[in-house]
Design a protein around this motif. Structure first.
Motif, PDB file in Angstrom:
ATOM      1  N   THR A 146       0.834  -1.202   0.000  1.00  0.00           N
ATOM      2  CA  THR A 146       0.000   0.000   0.000  1.00  0.00           C
ATOM      3  C   THR A 146       0.869   1.252   0.000  1.00  0.00           C
ATOM      4  O   THR A 146       0.595   2.221  -0.735  1.00  0.00           O
ATOM      5  N   GLN A 147       1.953   1.252   0.804  1.00  0.00           N
ATOM      6  CA  GLN A 147       2.857   2.396   0.851  1.00  0.00           C
ATOM      7  C   GLN A 147       3.554   2.599  -0.499  1.00  0.00           C
ATOM      8  O   GLN A 147       3.681   3.737  -0.972  1.00  0.00           O
ATOM      9  N   GLU A 149       2.458   1.600  -3.461  1.00  0.00           N
ATOM     10  CA  GLU A 149       1.458   2.056  -4.432  1.00  0.00           C
ATOM     11  C   GLU A 149       1.118   3.530  -4.224  1.00  0.00           C
ATOM     12  O   GLU A 149       0.939   4.278  -5.186  1.00  0.00           O
ATOM     13  N   ALA A 150       1.033   3.950  -2.958  1.00  0.00           N
ATOM     14  CA  ALA A 150       0.712   5.353  -2.677  1.00  0.00           C
ATOM     15  C   ALA A 150       1.867   6.271  -3.090  1.00  0.00           C
ATOM     16  O   ALA A 150       1.651   7.386  -3.582  1.00  0.00           O
ATOM     17  N   ARG A 151       3.072   5.840  -2.901  1.00  0.00           N
ATOM     18  CA  ARG A 151       4.266   6.645  -3.195  1.00  0.00           C
ATOM     19  C   ARG A 151       4.657   6.588  -4.670  1.00  0.00           C
ATOM     20  O   ARG A 151       5.354   7.470  -5.166  1.00  0.00           O
ATOM     21  N   GLU A 154       4.230   9.741  -6.862  1.00  0.00           N
ATOM     22  CA  GLU A 154       5.165  10.779  -6.421  1.00  0.00           C
ATOM     23  C   GLU A 154       6.579  10.462  -6.899  1.00  0.00           C
ATOM     24  O   GLU A 154       7.301  11.353  -7.344  1.00  0.00           O
TER      25      GLU A 154
END
Length: 188
Positions: A146-147, A149-151, A154
């Motif tokens: 999840t981290q 995919e979220a990053r 960016e």
């Protein structure tokens, strides 16, 4: 021994035969009363092969000898795997002789019952701990995924900005070297 038996009286032979039938019945009846254990009635042998509710009789037999006692006693069995061409066929079986007297056989059955209870309880606790460990590891993997995919957007934007800045810097020089542009692009 065979020659000596020919000199034994008929009464001795009948008594010995009946004694072994009683021992056999004592062991088989006792084994078949233990939950998950099955032993057929052997015909003409001084032993039986019993199916046990364990995943690996070799490990169970070793555990009985090294790590288990009930009231200062344990039970010795031969793992069934050693009696088959394919050891997997005897993976959950043990061979037990009924050469002891009936009282000792009854005690052995009780010790086996207690050993199976303790072993399977121990394995259940191990299984629960293993399941909890696997569940925790999966949760960590999901969190890290999840981290990432979220990053990810960016990170792509940061690298694009760095690449653009570097390319602009390279392109501002008076001579353009195509090989240098490819090298700079590959680095970023």
């Amino acid at each position: 021994v065979a020659e000596a038996s020919m000199d034994a009286s008929r009464n001795y032979m009948i008594h010995t035969y009946e004694e072994y039938i009683e021992r056999r019945n004592c062991l088989i009846d006792g084994l078949n009363k233990i939950p998950g254990v099955y032993s057929p009635i052997p015909m003409g042998a001084f032993y039986t092969v019993a199916q046990l509710p364990v995943d690996d009789a070799d490990k169970f037999c070793e555990w009985c000898l090294t790590d288990f006692q009930y009231e200062g006693q344990t039970v010795i069995m031969a793992p069934g795997s050693g009696f088959y061409t394919n050891p997997e066929d005897g993976r959950q079986q043990v061979r037990m002789a009924y050469i002891l007297n009936k009282d000792d056989l009854a005690k052995a059955v009780l010790v086996l019952r207690k050993a199976l209870e303790a072993y399977n309880a121990m394995r259940a606790v191990e299984g629960a701990k293993l399941a909890e460990d696997i569940s925790n590891r999966l949760t960590n993997i999901e969190n890290y995924t999840t981290q990432v995919e979220a990053r990810s957007p960016e990170t792509v934007a940061e690298y694009r900005a760095k690449l653009t800045a570097r390319m602009e810097e390279v392109l501002q020089s008076t001579t353009i070297d195509p090989q240098r542009i490819l090298t700079e692009a590959a680095i970023y």
